[in-house]
Motif scaffolding. Structure first.
Motif, PDB file in Angstrom:
ATOM      1  N   ASN A  65      50.446-114.737 -42.947  1.00  0.00           N
ATOM      2  CA  ASN A  65      51.000-115.885 -42.230  1.00  0.00           C
ATOM      3  C   ASN A  65      52.440-115.681 -41.781  1.00  0.00           C
ATOM      4  O   ASN A  65      52.985-116.505 -41.046  1.00  0.00           O
ATOM      5  N   MET A  66      53.071-114.623 -42.221  1.00  0.00           N
ATOM      6  CA  MET A  66      54.505-114.456 -42.029  1.00  0.00           C
ATOM      7  C   MET A  66      54.885-114.437 -40.550  1.00  0.00           C
ATOM      8  O   MET A  66      55.861-115.076 -40.135  1.00  0.00           O
ATOM      9  N   GLU A  67      54.149-113.717 -39.739  1.00  0.00           N
ATOM     10  CA  GLU A  67      54.477-113.629 -38.315  1.00  0.00           C
ATOM     11  C   GLU A  67      54.410-115.005 -37.661  1.00  0.00           C
ATOM     12  O   GLU A  67      55.316-115.389 -36.900  1.00  0.00           O
ATOM     13  N   TYR A  68      53.354-115.764 -37.961  1.00  0.00           N
ATOM     14  CA  TYR A  68      53.210-117.082 -37.344  1.00  0.00           C
ATOM     15  C   TYR A  68      54.328-118.024 -37.785  1.00  0.00           C
ATOM     16  O   TYR A  68      54.904-118.746 -36.961  1.00  0.00           O
ATOM     17  N   GLU A  69      54.636-118.033 -39.079  1.00  0.00           N
ATOM     18  CA  GLU A  69      55.679-118.932 -39.571  1.00  0.00           C
ATOM     19  C   GLU A  69      57.022-118.610 -38.926  1.00  0.00           C
ATOM     20  O   GLU A  69      57.765-119.512 -38.522  1.00  0.00           O
ATOM     21  N   LEU A  70      57.338-117.333 -38.821  1.00  0.00           N
ATOM     22  CA  LEU A  70      58.623-116.925 -38.250  1.00  0.00           C
ATOM     23  C   LEU A  70      58.655-117.208 -36.749  1.00  0.00           C
ATOM     24  O   LEU A  70      59.644-117.748 -36.229  1.00  0.00           O
ATOM     25  N   ALA A  71      57.577-116.859 -36.046  1.00  0.00           N
ATOM     26  CA  ALA A  71      57.535-117.107 -34.601  1.00  0.00           C
ATOM     27  C   ALA A  71      57.541-118.598 -34.303  1.00  0.00           C
ATOM     28  O   ALA A  71      58.178-119.052 -33.346  1.00  0.00           O
ATOM     29  N   SER A  72      56.843-119.376 -35.127  1.00  0.00           N
ATOM     30  CA  SER A  72      56.811-120.828 -34.928  1.00  0.00           C
ATOM     31  C   SER A  72      58.192-121.440 -35.122  1.00  0.00           C
ATOM     32  O   SER A  72      58.597-122.353 -34.378  1.00  0.00           O
ATOM     33  N   ALA A  73      58.948-120.941 -36.103  1.00  0.00           N
ATOM     34  CA  ALA A  73      60.307-121.447 -36.323  1.00  0.00           C
ATOM     35  C   ALA A  73      61.214-121.099 -35.147  1.00  0.00           C
ATOM     36  O   ALA A  73      62.029-121.923 -34.705  1.00  0.00           O
ATOM     37  N   ILE A  74      61.094-119.878 -34.614  1.00  0.00           N
ATOM     38  CA  ILE A  74      61.897-119.498 -33.444  1.00  0.00           C
ATOM     39  C   ILE A  74      61.510-120.343 -32.238  1.00  0.00           C
ATOM     40  O   ILE A  74      62.367-120.792 -31.464  1.00  0.00           O
ATOM     41  N   TYR A  75      60.217-120.588 -32.078  1.00  0.00           N
ATOM     42  CA  TYR A  75      59.749-121.438 -30.979  1.00  0.00           C
ATOM     43  C   TYR A  75      60.324-122.840 -31.094  1.00  0.00           C
ATOM     44  O   TYR A  75      60.759-123.435 -30.099  1.00  0.00           O
ATOM     45  N   GLN A  76      60.353-123.374 -32.313  1.00  0.00           N
ATOM     46  CA  GLN A  76      60.922-124.713 -32.521  1.00  0.00           C
ATOM     47  C   GLN A  76      62.395-124.754 -32.134  1.00  0.00           C
ATOM     48  O   GLN A  76      62.856-125.697 -31.472  1.00  0.00           O
ATOM     49  N   LEU A  77      63.154-123.722 -32.526  1.00  0.00           N
ATOM     50  CA  LEU A  77      64.590-123.698 -32.240  1.00  0.00           C
ATOM     51  C   LEU A  77      64.884-123.563 -30.749  1.00  0.00           C
ATOM     52  O   LEU A  77      65.876-124.095 -30.253  1.00  0.00           O
ATOM     53  N   THR A  78      64.046-122.821 -30.051  1.00  0.00           N
ATOM     54  CA  THR A  78      64.312-122.531 -28.639  1.00  0.00           C
ATOM     55  C   THR A  78      63.580-123.476 -27.696  1.00  0.00           C
ATOM     56  O   THR A  78      63.701-123.317 -26.473  1.00  0.00           O
ATOM     57  N   LEU A  79      62.849-124.436 -28.248  1.00  0.00           N
ATOM     58  CA  LEU A  79      62.068-125.349 -27.419  1.00  0.00           C
ATOM     59  C   LEU A  79      62.996-126.250 -26.602  1.00  0.00           C
ATOM     60  O   LEU A  79      63.883-126.913 -27.143  1.00  0.00           O
ATOM     61  N   LYS A  80      62.796-126.271 -25.289  1.00  0.00           N
ATOM     62  CA  LYS A  80      63.657-127.058 -24.411  1.00  0.00           C
ATOM     63  C   LYS A  80      63.080-128.453 -24.138  1.00  0.00           C
ATOM     64  O   LYS A  80      63.817-129.418 -24.005  1.00  0.00           O
ATOM     65  N   LYS A  81      61.775-128.553 -24.028  1.00  0.00           N
ATOM     66  CA  LYS A  81      61.141-129.828 -23.726  1.00  0.00           C
ATOM     67  C   LYS A  81      59.944-130.023 -24.642  1.00  0.00           C
ATOM     68  O   LYS A  81      59.047-129.181 -24.686  1.00  0.00           O
ATOM     69  N   LYS A  82      59.944-131.120 -25.381  1.00  0.00           N
ATOM     70  CA  LYS A  82      58.868-131.391 -26.320  1.00  0.00           C
ATOM     71  C   LYS A  82      57.733-132.162 -25.641  1.00  0.00           C
ATOM     72  O   LYS A  82      57.986-133.051 -24.823  1.00  0.00           O
ATOM     73  N   LYS A  83      56.516-131.816 -26.012  1.00  0.00           N
ATOM     74  CA  LYS A  83      55.369-132.557 -25.502  1.00  0.00           C
ATOM     75  C   LYS A  83      55.236-133.888 -26.235  1.00  0.00           C
ATOM     76  O   LYS A  83      55.770-134.068 -27.332  1.00  0.00           O
ATOM     77  N   LYS A  84      54.493-134.801 -25.626  1.00  0.00           N
ATOM     78  CA  LYS A  84      54.438-136.186 -26.103  1.00  0.00           C
ATOM     79  C   LYS A  84      53.092-136.481 -26.753  1.00  0.00           C
ATOM     80  O   LYS A  84      52.035-136.221 -26.177  1.00  0.00           O
ATOM     81  N   ILE A  85      53.170-137.037 -27.958  1.00  0.00           N
ATOM     82  CA  ILE A  85      51.982-137.466 -28.701  1.00  0.00           C
ATOM     83  C   ILE A  85      52.126-138.950 -29.008  1.00  0.00           C
ATOM     84  O   ILE A  85      53.203-139.402 -29.419  1.00  0.00           O
ATOM     85  N   ALA A  86      51.059-139.708 -28.835  1.00  0.00           N
ATOM     86  CA  ALA A  86      51.122-141.153 -29.058  1.00  0.00           C
ATOM     87  C   ALA A  86      50.010-141.590 -30.003  1.00  0.00           C
ATOM     88  O   ALA A  86      48.853-141.156 -29.876  1.00  0.00           O
ATOM     89  N   TYR A  87      50.370-142.451 -30.969  1.00  0.00           N
ATOM     90  CA  TYR A  87      49.381-143.129 -31.803  1.00  0.00           C
ATOM     91  C   TYR A  87      48.924-144.396 -31.095  1.00  0.00           C
ATOM     92  O   TYR A  87      49.747-145.131 -30.532  1.00  0.00           O
ATOM     93  N   VAL A  88      47.642-144.652 -31.154  1.00  0.00           N
ATOM     94  CA  VAL A  88      47.087-145.879 -30.568  1.00  0.00           C
ATOM     95  C   VAL A  88      47.100-146.968 -31.626  1.00  0.00           C
ATOM     96  O   VAL A  88      46.611-146.774 -32.753  1.00  0.00           O
ATOM     97  N   TYR A  89      47.660-148.133 -31.273  1.00  0.00           N
ATOM     98  CA  TYR A  89      47.710-149.277 -32.184  1.00  0.00           C
ATOM     99  C   TYR A  89      47.037-150.485 -31.539  1.00  0.00           C
ATOM    100  O   TYR A  89      46.770-150.507 -30.343  1.00  0.00           O
ATOM    101  N   GLY A  90      46.783-151.487 -32.377  1.00  0.00           N
ATOM    102  CA  GLY A  90      46.165-152.717 -31.897  1.00  0.00           C
ATOM    103  C   GLY A  90      44.775-152.969 -32.452  1.00  0.00           C
ATOM    104  O   GLY A  90      44.127-153.955 -32.103  1.00  0.00           O
ATOM    105  N   HIS A  91      44.298-152.065 -33.356  1.00  0.00           N
ATOM    106  CA  HIS A  91      42.955-152.216 -33.918  1.00  0.00           C
ATOM    107  C   HIS A  91      42.979-151.999 -35.428  1.00  0.00           C
ATOM    108  O   HIS A  91      42.044-151.462 -36.003  1.00  0.00           O
ATOM    109  N   LYS A  92      44.080-152.406 -36.059  1.00  0.00           N
ATOM    110  CA  LYS A  92      44.290-152.261 -37.499  1.00  0.00           C
ATOM    111  C   LYS A  92      44.228-150.794 -37.927  1.00  0.00           C
ATOM    112  O   LYS A  92      43.633-150.453 -38.943  1.00  0.00           O
ATOM    113  N   GLU A  93      44.879-149.934 -37.119  1.00  0.00           N
ATOM    114  CA  GLU A  93      44.952-148.524 -37.483  1.00  0.00           C
ATOM    115  C   GLU A  93      45.938-148.332 -38.639  1.00  0.00           C
ATOM    116  O   GLU A  93      46.564-149.287 -39.111  1.00  0.00           O
TER     117      GLU A  93
END
Length: 567
Positions: free
Chosen positions: A182-210
């Motif tokens: 897992n070492m390569e993925y963890e390290l590459a993922s951390a570098i990707y997080q640091l260098t990320l310029k624009k984050k994608k958007k995730i939304a939770y749906v509410y209104g149905h007792k979630e």
């Protein structure tokens, strides 16, 4: 040829050879050729990682806190693998990859060492206690198998010690091996997080007792490193700017207009994660004389998922591989007395299908889980991810659940329904639930899409509580997702969802680096014991024998060439 000419000829050949070596070294600085001849490609990194490193616009500083001359053998292997990986990263990242190894225990004076340890704890680098033998004594050592990365004014940390708890219980070397994988993925993922310029958007749906925001807070803290997190109501906003929707344990029905909106979002290429219960169990009624009656939920999403290729079954699974349930059975000296017994409706899932999302995961935890089946859906690939253990029993609703069941010894012969799949990932082009149902006179007809305009992904989990973290409402304290306070074990629900969203949304597909597999080549211990003397003698005397043989051959060759001339 004269002697002087021979010398000049030899000198010329020598100088040409030296010049060729220097030229090759100079060319090697510009043309790097690396060949990994290992069977499992342990010294190669994924093309996605190479692309990330080549695209770095500034230096990434990496401080690794696993160092020291007295590291145990397994941790020396982990440290060496980390150093080799960083050298490989530097090949593609050049001077933008800077690293150094630090031994926190060697820092002097003690005040500086304590300050560093506090700094590491603040940045999420947790210590690990290991036992080693020194001079015949068993000594406990505190190690820090982690690293802190910085890029500009951003910081993040990674843990080097990861892997499967089950493998660790069987053989401690396995968890080191999974950590290396897992070492390569963890390290590459951390570098990707640091260098990320624009984050994608995730939304939770509410209104149905979630699930409420506090109940998904721990997951959101991890996701917020890579994504922007929102909460929305379907009737109030447009979904066009969102990259993914999460629908987490709705308990009331979706309207047809809301379903239509979700359906058209999928047709436009949107990603959706469904964490849905098909069966409702009121746990506060389990310890009553009447028990809890299991009944089906009516959130009206089943037909939508059926269209996409998945059928929800209105049944619950009991699994002999399960967690425990604790209930108050009385008081003693004014203190409540708890009883903890195996609760087969809390399955522990360790049966993963091969996929980058599930590779090297610890077990995950479920509560009152139903089963899933696939149905025909043209153009859709159905990928199973999680299944129950083979020792499973399936119960059709309605039925009554009572806590007394936990006190009874189960009959293993009744748990013979086999492993049942509880989570699927769907990939491809989906067909709309409303195909052939939108009339030309309908105002929606002008924008209606009957089929996905591009391939997309949908995840479906038969456990609405899969992403719910426990909350201490009195202390307003959020517990980690996957933490079971009855046993003190933290399951890998959070890592599963984080991996899943990376797989679904990351255009670079760094998660494919998790496919790396480093095989351990174990020695046959019985054979080693039986043949120990032979191999010790072989290693001791064989080099001497080979040296004598080479000396004899050399002597015979010289005698054959020069001895006859003398005669």
């Amino acid at each position: 040829m004269k002697r002087s000419q021979k010398r000049m000829h030899a000198l010329r050949g020598f100088l040409i050879g030296v010049a060729a070596i220097i030229a090759l070294n100079l060319l090697a600085q510009y043309f790097v050729i690396r060949i990994d001849l290992t069977e499992d490609k342990r010294y190669s990194i994924a093309p996605q990682t190479q692309e990330l490193l080549r695209g770095l616009e500034g230096p990434v500083f990496i401080q690794v806190y696993l160092h020291g001359d007295d590291l145990p053998a397994d941790f020396r292997r982990l440290r060496r693998s980390m150093e080799e990986l960083l050298e490989e990263f530097r090949v593609y990242g050049g001077s933008n990859i800077q690293y150094r190894f630090i031994d926190p225990q060697s820092i002097e004076p003690a005040e500086a060492r304590d300050s560093l340890i506090q700094y590491l704890a603040m940045h999420g680098v947790s210590p690990t206690n290991v036992f080693v033998k020194e001079e015949g004594k068993r000594v406990e050592k505190l190690l820090f198998p982690g690293a802190i990365l910085s890029y500009g004014n951003k910081y993040t940390s990674i843990s080097l010690l990861q892997g499967d708890q089950r493998a660790a219980l069987a053989n401690p070397q396995e968890i080191i091996n999974h950590s290396i994988e897992n070492m390569e993925y963890e390290l590459a993922s951390a570098i990707y997080q640091l260098t990320l310029k624009k984050k994608k958007k995730i939304a939770y749906v509410y209104g149905h007792k979630e699930l409420t925001p506090p109940e998904v807070d721990d997951l959101n803290q991890s996701l917020s490193r890579f994504f922007q997190i929102y909460g929305i109501r379907l009737s109030e906003v447009s979904l066009d700017t969102l990259d993914a929707l999460i629908i987490a344990k709705p308990q009331t029905a979706f309207s047809e207009e809301e379903k239509y909106k979700i359906d058209q979002y999928v047709m436009k290429g949107g990603n959706v994660l469904f964490f849905l219960d098909a069966v409702e169990v009121r746990e506060d009624s389990i310890n009553t004389p009447e028990g809890a009656v299991s009944i089906g939920y009516d959130h009206r999403l089943i037909d939508l998922l059926f269209r996409y290729g998945i059928r929800y079954n209105y049944e619950l699974i009991e699994d002999l591989n399960c967690g425990v349930l604790g209930l108050i059975i009385g008081e003693m000296a004014g203190k409540p007395q708890m009883e903890f017994l195996p609760w087969r409706y809390y399955p522990i899932f360790y049966n993963f299908f091969p996929h980058p999302v599930t590779k090297n995961l610890n077990a995950v935890f479920g509560r009152y889980v139903c089963t899933l089946d696939t149905v025909k859906a043209d153009g859709v690939k159905k990928i199973p991810l999680i299944a129950s253990s083979p020792k499973t029993k399936v119960l059709d609703i309605p039925f009554v659940i009572h806590y007394n069941e936990a006190r009874l010894d189960p009959d293993p012969e009744l748990f013979n329904d086999g492993a049942r799949t509880v989570a699927y990932l769907l990939e491809g082009r989906f067909r709309s639930l409303y195909q052939n149902r939108i009339l030309p006179s309908d105002p929606r007809a002008q924008t209606f899409l009957a089929e996905s305009v591009k391939p997309t992904r949908i995840f479906i989990c038969a456990d609405g509580d899969f992403i719910r973290n426990e909350v201490n409402w009195q202390k307003k304290q959020v517990l980690p997702l996957g933490y079971d306070r009855n046993t003190g074990i933290t399951f890998d629900n959070k890592r599963f969802v984080v991996n899943l969203l990376h797989y679904m949304l990351d255009d670079n597909q760094l998660i494919l680096a998790r496919n790396k597999e480093v095989r351990l080549r174990y020695l046959d211990k019985d054979r080693v014991q039986q043949e120990r003397t032979f191999w010790q003698a072989f290693n001791l005397y064989m080099p001497l024998l080979i040296t004598l043989m080479l000396g004899g051959v050399y002597h015979l060759v010289r005698y054959w060439r020069f001895g006859r001339l003398t005669k």
